[in-house]
Design a protein around this motif. Sequence first.
Motif, PDB file in Angstrom:
ATOM      1  N   LEU A 293       1.828  -2.699   2.124  1.00 56.83           N
ATOM      2  CA  LEU A 293       2.114  -3.869   1.292  1.00 56.83           C
ATOM      3  C   LEU A 293       1.935  -3.551  -0.191  1.00 56.83           C
ATOM      4  CD1 LEU A 293       0.364  -6.641   3.434  1.00 56.83           C
ATOM      5  CD2 LEU A 293       2.825  -6.293   3.151  1.00 56.83           C
ATOM      6  N   ARG A 296       4.744  -1.740  -1.552  1.00 63.54           N
ATOM      7  CA  ARG A 296       5.974  -2.520  -1.397  1.00 63.54           C
ATOM      8  C   ARG A 296       7.010  -1.810  -0.528  1.00 63.54           C
ATOM      9  NH1 ARG A 296       6.894  -5.251  -7.425  1.00 63.54           N
ATOM     10  NH2 ARG A 296       4.841  -6.267  -7.521  1.00 63.54           N
ATOM     11  N   ASP A 299       7.633  -5.983   3.017  1.00 63.49           N
ATOM     12  CA  ASP A 299       7.038  -7.223   2.520  1.00 63.49           C
ATOM     13  C   ASP A 299       6.120  -7.806   3.588  1.00 63.49           C
ATOM     14  OD1 ASP A 299       8.581  -8.668   4.406  1.00 63.49           O
ATOM     15  OD2 ASP A 299      10.219  -8.923   2.983  1.00 63.49           O
TER      16      ASP A 299
END
Length: 457
Positions: A293, A296, A299
């Motif tokens: 996360l 990225r 998501d």
Amino acid sequence: MYLSEPGALSLIPTALVFSLAIWTRRPIESLLCGSLLGLVMLFGSGFVTGMAEASIAVLTDPDVAWVILVCGLMGGLIALLMRSGGSSAFTTFVGDRVKDQKGALFATWLLGIAMFVDDYLNSLAVGAAMRDITDKFSISREKLAYVVDSTAAPISVIIPYSTWGAFFAGLLVANGLAEDGSGLDVYIGAIPYMFYAWAAVLMVPLVTSGWIPNLGSMGQADERARTTGVTVPPEARHIEDANRAIAPKAGAKPRLWLFLAPMVCLVGATIAADNDFLVGIYITLGATLVVVLAMRILDLHDAFDTVLDGFKTMIEPLAVLVAAFILKEVNDDLGMATYVVASLAPMLTAEILPLAIFLSMALVSFLTGSNWGVFVIILPIVVALGNSVDADMTLLIGATLSASTFGSHACFYSDATVLTAQATGCTPMQHALTQLPYALIAAAIAAAGYLAMGFLT
């Protein structure tokens, strides 16, 4: 209870399971039919109530809950590594360095040894990591499953800093075979006598190099893969489809460290948590989610959906395991394990006791599919038999652990067999039947070792 003293009749439900499994090649239905027969023997017309009680007992058992969480979360972790590109990076890295079939299988063997901390970790992680690499060299999934399974329980038994070592060290203390705090020392002393585990692990390079030829249906599986390029057995297409349902995210950069770091974390966290594999998975899965996360790569919704999808891939093997636990519950109530051991007691001497313990316990573990639970019941009997004939207890411990390893390795509905089959993409019956000749060779070597040591010690 309808049948209070089953005696030899206690063997009938498990005999039915094996007969149906060989006939239908369907483990879940076979296990449930055997369980229902055992419940009829125990409760007569009240067998439905007995099934309800056995099911509740199994699903509320902490050990079963541990298995469900471990397998499901491990499936989620593997899915996350696949979705984020970590698994594909590892496949590319190893594939570029492996040049032929022998190299691919040898790499599988080495990776299995590195994942020593738990047999579940070994079966699931190594199987998932090596599928594409072995496919590249037209290696049947049955051969891959054999190599993976042969470094699952056998390695976890031989290397004591594992979940097996932690469990059995505690069991040795509980049964008076070791003082408080010295259970692991006694366990380590018995490692040289775990003949089956050593034989199973060391046979793998001999099989993969061709020194030991393909035996039984393994030859047919390898011939199919070699001549047609079909590495996945046709009957296991649904398993392969489930494994392939999770694909790397489009545009995700393959990162080798994103596979290696979680694996190292999983081993290290499990050891740091006193060999509690469930704690190790929670730590590793949580850390991997944070990294994915934060970078990225995925998501929030994609990441958690991926973990859930990975959990779902484990539903079928978990169903087999729950059915196997129900059969074990029924066999415990029937007293099958105790009957087998008690039947041998009048014939035992100190010289043949190690061999008798290995053969009888291997049979019980093979029939029940239970690697740990059955020995909670049986180990006190083994201790009493050993003391009665003044046998070498270290040798008996080795024989007992070898028998447990054989059950894990050979039984078609044991946890290691079922999970290895799922991870490698074949059915439990296909894996068990192709692996059985090699397991029997290792068992024969172990039996000869215990017979010889019984007269030498």
